[in-house]
Write an enzyme that holds these catalytic residues in place. Structure first.
Site, PDB file in Angstrom:
ATOM      1  N   LYS A   1       0.866  -1.184   0.082  1.00 36.80           N
ATOM      2  CA  LYS A   1       0.027  -0.094   0.047  1.00 36.80           C
ATOM      3  C   LYS A   1       0.944   1.168   0.140  1.00 36.80           C
ATOM      4  CE  LYS A   1      -1.602   2.653   2.888  1.00 36.80           C
ATOM      5  NZ  LYS A   1      -1.227   3.830   2.195  1.00 36.80           N
TER       6      LYS A   1
ATOM      7  N   GLU B   1      10.126   1.359  10.219  1.00 40.28           N
ATOM      8  CA  GLU B   1      11.159   2.360  10.013  1.00 40.28           C
ATOM      9  C   GLU B   1      10.620   3.897  10.041  1.00 40.28           C
ATOM     10  OE1 GLU B   1      14.099   1.904   9.464  1.00 40.28           O
ATOM     11  OE2 GLU B   1      14.244  -0.387   8.977  1.00 40.28           O
TER      12      GLU B   1
ATOM     13  N   GLU C   1      10.819  16.526  13.954  1.00 37.90           N
ATOM     14  CA  GLU C   1      11.254  16.061  12.727  1.00 37.90           C
ATOM     15  C   GLU C   1      10.681  17.415  11.857  1.00 37.90           C
ATOM     16  OE1 GLU C   1       9.772  12.576  11.239  1.00 37.90           O
ATOM     17  OE2 GLU C   1      11.606  12.060  10.306  1.00 37.90           O
TER      18      GLU C   1
ATOM     19  N   CYS D   1      13.976  10.495   6.251  1.00 43.87           N
ATOM     20  CA  CYS D   1      14.181  10.207   7.813  1.00 43.87           C
ATOM     21  C   CYS D   1      15.455  10.355   8.321  1.00 43.87           C
ATOM     22  CB  CYS D   1      13.611   8.828   7.946  1.00 43.87           C
ATOM     23  SG  CYS D   1      14.277   7.747   6.844  1.00 43.87           S
TER      24      CYS D   1
HETATM   25  P1  NAD Z   1       3.091   8.746   7.429  1.00 40.35           P
HETATM   26  O1  NAD Z   1       3.161   8.064   8.713  1.00 40.35           O
HETATM   27  O2  NAD Z   1       1.799   9.852   7.277  1.00 40.35           O
HETATM   28  O3  NAD Z   1       2.344   7.646   6.237  1.00 40.35           O
HETATM   29  C1  NAD Z   1       3.127   6.387   5.749  1.00 40.35           C
HETATM   30  C2  NAD Z   1       2.300   5.475   5.247  1.00 40.35           C
HETATM   31  O4  NAD Z   1       1.214   5.078   6.109  1.00 40.35           O
HETATM   32  C3  NAD Z   1       1.472   6.038   4.008  1.00 40.35           C
HETATM   33  O5  NAD Z   1       1.422   5.148   3.116  1.00 40.35           O
HETATM   34  C4  NAD Z   1       0.194   6.231   4.529  1.00 40.35           C
HETATM   35  O6  NAD Z   1      -0.790   6.207   3.548  1.00 40.35           O
HETATM   36  C5  NAD Z   1       0.156   5.165   5.852  1.00 40.35           C
HETATM   37  N1  NAD Z   1      -0.940   5.629   6.441  1.00 40.35           N
HETATM   38  C6  NAD Z   1      -1.238   6.540   7.226  1.00 40.35           C
HETATM   39  N2  NAD Z   1      -2.133   6.513   8.269  1.00 40.35           N
HETATM   40  C7  NAD Z   1      -2.222   5.181   8.346  1.00 40.35           C
HETATM   41  C8  NAD Z   1      -3.129   4.411   9.253  1.00 40.35           C
HETATM   42  N3  NAD Z   1      -3.884   4.834  10.079  1.00 40.35           N
HETATM   43  N4  NAD Z   1      -3.094   2.906   8.772  1.00 40.35           N
HETATM   44  C9  NAD Z   1      -2.517   2.507   7.818  1.00 40.35           C
HETATM   45  N5  NAD Z   1      -1.727   3.245   6.981  1.00 40.35           N
HETATM   46  C10 NAD Z   1      -1.728   4.579   7.169  1.00 40.35           C
HETATM   47  O7  NAD Z   1       4.229   9.159   6.948  1.00 40.35           O
HETATM   48  P2  NAD Z   1       4.668   9.901   5.608  1.00 40.35           P
HETATM   49  O8  NAD Z   1       4.133  11.446   6.048  1.00 40.35           O
HETATM   50  O9  NAD Z   1       4.137   9.425   4.416  1.00 40.35           O
HETATM   51  O10 NAD Z   1       6.203   9.855   5.563  1.00 40.35           O
HETATM   52  C11 NAD Z   1       7.021  10.891   6.440  1.00 40.35           C
HETATM   53  C12 NAD Z   1       7.495  10.006   7.770  1.00 40.35           C
HETATM   54  O11 NAD Z   1       8.081   8.735   7.225  1.00 40.35           O
HETATM   55  C13 NAD Z   1       8.704  10.685   8.549  1.00 40.35           C
HETATM   56  O12 NAD Z   1       8.440  10.562   9.777  1.00 40.35           O
HETATM   57  C14 NAD Z   1       9.715   9.943   7.974  1.00 40.35           C
HETATM   58  O13 NAD Z   1      10.858  10.104   9.122  1.00 40.35           O
HETATM   59  C15 NAD Z   1       9.263   8.578   7.917  1.00 40.35           C
HETATM   60  N6  NAD Z   1      10.305   7.656   6.940  1.00 40.35           N
HETATM   61  C16 NAD Z   1      10.925   6.895   7.714  1.00 40.35           C
HETATM   62  C17 NAD Z   1      11.869   6.045   7.063  1.00 40.35           C
HETATM   63  C18 NAD Z   1      12.862   5.167   7.812  1.00 40.35           C
HETATM   64  O14 NAD Z   1      13.341   4.077   7.129  1.00 40.35           O
HETATM   65  N7  NAD Z   1      12.933   5.201   8.870  1.00 40.35           N
HETATM   66  C19 NAD Z   1      12.140   6.286   5.440  1.00 40.35           C
HETATM   67  C20 NAD Z   1      11.428   7.379   5.097  1.00 40.35           C
HETATM   68  C21 NAD Z   1      10.551   8.021   5.725  1.00 40.35           C
END
Ligand code: NAD
Length: 488
Positions: A184, A260, A391, A294
């Site tokens: 997803k 992650e 962040e 991240c």
């Molecule tokens: P997000 O948590 O808003 O979304 C991530 C994913 O989760 C998306 O696919 C989103 O549609 C989905 N999602 C959101 N709410 C959900 C729910 N209730 N149930 C299931 N899925 C849900 O994060 P984002 O804004 O897309 O990405 C940015 C974040 O990701 C930052 O905090 C960044 O640090 C982190 N990130 C971490 C890594 C790592 O490897 N540690 C890598 C890239 C990004």
């Protein structure tokens, strides 16, 4: 970059769900709308999966698991290797597609294709090396067999900031281990994953092994999948609050999980650092992906004796950045992903400046179509500022001075996150002490970018659980079985 090429590329991306080897519309009439953050224009509408579509994808993954998990590892490896080769052939298309839906400069998008592709190659090589153990028990009364098995159907949830690499970093080890998956992608950037699913189909991945659902209702579609007893693993990359909620859901089925999550990386510059190298590293660690990584350096912790010179030099570099749509030549800073990201960057800068930080350059949204924020440098950021705790996820470089090594360590570790840390020093013993003292899953010592498919990527503390990449990566998708048998 011609408009025709962009139009043709977008038209070629599938606009449906990929379930059981078929491209099909979801049961809903609604669509997921995808916008170009550099212009604010709608670029494509795609299928919007319902919870029932999500379960249909899991049905397909569960059925395909029976065969895929028993497919010889060499055969799985060859399919992954074909996917790697196909990605090299299509690399320009994937790079442009990411620039269009996410906004990163084209040169960086090409870098992501190279990095993301390496997971396909790496795990195509790793799969045949998964081995068990056989030997006498210490008492000499029997033989112990330890074997590795695919964990089962997996649910992979990816973020918008690295649309290709976050998908390959999960899909490649899962497939290598013999798992099947439902993927997803983030609703803001689903097109790259759909194009990648097409590539996997072309590479010969059998029907049902990889299924993709795009949806505007992530929570409602994800929860029934996570609570279904057929699911055996959840791998998530995204923000810590969403990860925590998903861990609660996953606890019911005692699922294997990889998380992650967010980061708040310190970038420590000692007075004995090579300042030229530190400035180069800072620019890469901060402004890559327009600060939306991240692994982005979040807090520049700089020895007081060099802090002003460091701020002056980074400001000079930042003021020379080319800002614009990522497809234009010379652009190093594209748009942020959406309005919320712009508002967040602005409020973090305003809070720090309101507490007494010095604004060296930037600090405001840019008045043009799309969601742009000026690359910004602030120095002398006071303790207690929001920007030191949260962040940033934007092009804002925040500098905090320190006085001695203990001070630097305390500042660096004073965060609930522990994904990555950067340290600049020419003193070997000091560098070694920092490796031991920093609470971090990864570290760049005199280097500003650490990611590599051959290395275990992952965090400590609220930054997550598990590792992606490296020899560790495939074990996230394997489970161990121990068998005892009498002596022959
Ligand atoms: P997000 O948590 O808003 O979304 C991530 C994913 O989760 C998306 O696919 C989103 O549609 C989905 N999602 C959101 N709410 C959900 C729910 N209730 N149930 C299931 N899925 C849900 O994060 P984002 O804004 O897309 O990405 C940015 C974040 O990701 C930052 O905090 C960044 O640090 C982190 N990130 C971490 C890594 C790592 O490897 N540690 C890598 C890239 C990004």
């Amino acid at each position: 970059m011609s408009e025709n090429r962009e139009r043709d590329l977008l038209a070629a991306v599938p606009d449906s769900l990929f379930i059981g080897g078929e491209w099909r519309r979801g049961e809903r009439e609604s669509t997921v709308k995808v916008y170009d953050p550099a212009t604010g224009e709608l670029i494509k509408e795609i299928a919007d999966a319902s919870p029932a579509d999500g379960i249909a994808a899991l049905d397909a993954a569960a059925t395909a698991f029976e065969t895929w998990s028993r497919t010889p590892s060499r055969q799985r490896a060859e399919i992954l290797r074909r996917a790697f080769d196909l990605l090299q052939e299509r690399k320009e298309d994937f790079a442009l597609l990411m620039t269009l839906e996410m906004g990163k400069p084209l040169a960086e998008a090409r870098g992501e294709v190279a990095y993301g592709g390496e997971f396909l190659r790496w795990f195509s090589e790793e799969t045949a090396h998964v081995q068990g153990r056989y030997g006498a028990n210490p008492e000499g009364t029997g033989r112990m067999i330890v074997s590795q098995h695919a964990v089962g159907p997996c649910f992979l949830i990816t973020p918008w900031n690295f649309p290709l690499a976050m998908a390959t970093r999960k899909i490649a080890p899962a497939l290598a281990a013999g798992c099947t998956v439902v993927v997803k992608p983030a609703e803001l950037t689903p097109l790259t994953t759909l194009a990648f699913a097409k590539l996997l189909e072309d590479a010969g991945v059998p029907a049902g092994v990889v299924n993709v659902i795009t949806t505007s209702t992530s929570g409602a579609v994800s929860e029934p999948i996570i609570r279904d007893p057929r699911l055996r693993k959840l791998s998530f990359t995204g923000s810590t609050p969403v990860g925590q909620r998903l861990l609660e859901q996953a606890s019911q089925g005692v699922l294997r999980t990889s998380m992650e999550l967010g980061g708040n990386a310190p970038f420590v510059v000692f007075d004995d650092a090579d300042l030229d190298k530190a400035v180069d590293g800072a620019i890469a660690a901060k402004f890559r992906n327009i600060g939306q990584a991240c692994t982005a350096a979040n807090r520049f912790i700089v020895h007081r004796s060099v802090a002003d010179e460091f701020a002056r030099r980074v400001t000079e570099r930042v003021e020379a950045f080319g800002i614009g749509r990522g497809t234009e030549d010379g652009v190093t800073i594209g748009p942020l992903i959406d309005d919320r990201a712009v508002a967040k960057a602005q409020s973090l800068v305003a809070d720090a400046v309101g507490r007494g930080a010095s604004l060296r350059t930037g600090g405001s949204p840019i008045d043009r179509p799309g969601t742009f924020f000026e690359p910004t440098v602030i120095s002398d950021v006071p303790a207690g500022s929001d920007i030191l705790r949260e962040e940033i996820f934007g092009p804002v470089l925040a500098i905090v001075p320190f006085d001695d090594e203990d001070d630097a360590v305390a500042l660096a570790n004073s965060t609930e996150y522990g994904l990555v840390s950067y340290v600049y020093t020419e003193n070997l013993a000091r560098g070694q002490r920092m490796i031991e003292r920093l609470e971090t899953g990864m570290m760049g010592l005199n280097i500003g970018v650490v990611s590599n498919a051959a290395a275990p990527f992952g965090g400590w503390k609220l930054s997550g659980l598990g590792r992606e990449g490296g020899a560790e990566g495939i074990h996230e998708y394997l489970q161990t079985k121990y068998t005892l048998t009498p002596n022959p």
